[in-house]
Scaffold this motif. Structure first.
Motif, mmCIF file in Angstrom:
data_model
loop_
_atom_site.group_PDB
_atom_site.id
_atom_site.type_symbol
_atom_site.label_atom_id
_atom_site.label_comp_id
_atom_site.label_asym_id
_atom_site.label_seq_id
_atom_site.Cartn_x
_atom_site.Cartn_y
_atom_site.Cartn_z
ATOM 1 N N ALA A 159 0.902 -1.155 0.057
ATOM 2 C CA ALA A 159 -0.111 -0.088 -0.007
ATOM 3 C C ALA A 159 0.978 1.295 0.009
ATOM 4 O O ALA A 159 1.797 1.060 0.610
ATOM 5 N N CYS A 184 -3.314 0.125 -3.365
ATOM 6 C CA CYS A 184 -2.923 -1.089 -2.719
ATOM 7 C C CYS A 184 -3.122 -2.278 -3.542
ATOM 8 O O CYS A 184 -3.742 -2.213 -4.356
ATOM 9 N N GLY A 237 -4.051 -5.586 1.265
ATOM 10 C CA GLY A 237 -3.747 -4.275 0.862
ATOM 11 C C GLY A 237 -4.666 -2.899 1.582
ATOM 12 O O GLY A 237 -4.132 -2.154 1.951
#
Length: 216
Positions: A56, A68, A79
């Motif tokens: 991310a 992400c 993410g």
């Protein structure tokens, strides 16, 4: 330019073990998506035998760019939780990568969310976070009778002195938050009975790291 925002000044690593799965988090400052991609690739090469490298990143003083990836983990379990931690801390210009070595036991969606977000939190504990503040340079020139008053006002207002020069007159380069620029100028003018000459310089970002002034 925004008045202030937080960055990771010095990156760090952190690790979490959940049911024998290793979650290795690495956080670094990045200034562009190219830098973020290069960092992600660096981690992939370092831990080439791991199955997942989730990431991310948030880039820009207004967080203009944010991406992400779950990298093969169930959707929204890696993410996004990592992104939520970075955003929750108000961080900008930062990239987090969490590498997972599977330990043989499924964690479920809730377990994955906790593990990936927890690994990022562990790494953040080891990072140096700095608040970048927008300031302006003010050059103040005055006679020696005004020096004590100028220094007193600067100290009272918590204004940082970048440089002092002494010749036939005294010159100070102050770094002043934009929010208090006008009031600081007014106090200098009043305190020196108008004898000080004040020149406005460029705007720039600055911050403090372990007690040290940093000018970006």
């Amino acid at each position: 330019m925004v008045e202030s925002y937080k960055i990771v000044y010095e990156g760090a690593d952190g690790e979490l073990v959940e049911k024998k799965s290793r979650f290795i988090a690495q956080i670094r400052p990045v200034a562009s998506e190219e830098e973020a991609f290069a960092f992600i690739e660096e981690v992939r090469k370092k831990y080439w035998d791991a199955r997942h490298h989730c990431y991310a990143y948030i880039i820009g003083e207004r967080a203009q760019t944010a991406r992400c990836s779950d990298d093969g983990e169930p959707s929204q379990t890696a993410g996004k939780p990592m992104m939520d931690v970075l955003a929750g801390e108000g961080l900008h210009d930062v990239c987090a990568v969490v590498t997972r070595y599977f330990g043989g036991t499924l964690l479920g969606t809730g377990g994955l969310v906790r593990a990936y977000s927890g690994a990022v939190k562990e790494a953040l504990l080891n990072c140096s976070v700095v608040e970048k503040k927008l300031g302006v340079q003010l050059e103040v020139t005055a006679d020696y009778n005004s020096v004590g008053k100028i220094q007193y006002i600067a100290a009272q207002e918590g204004i940082d002195t970048l440089e002092s020069r002494y010749s036939d007159k005294a010159e100070f380069d102050f770094l002043v938050p934009v929010a208090v620029k006008d009031s600081f100028q007014a106090k200098i003018t009043e305190g020196t009975n108008g004898r000080a000459r004040i020149r406005t310089g460029k705007e720039l970002y600055y911050g403090m790291n372990r007690g040290e002034l940093i000018v970006f």
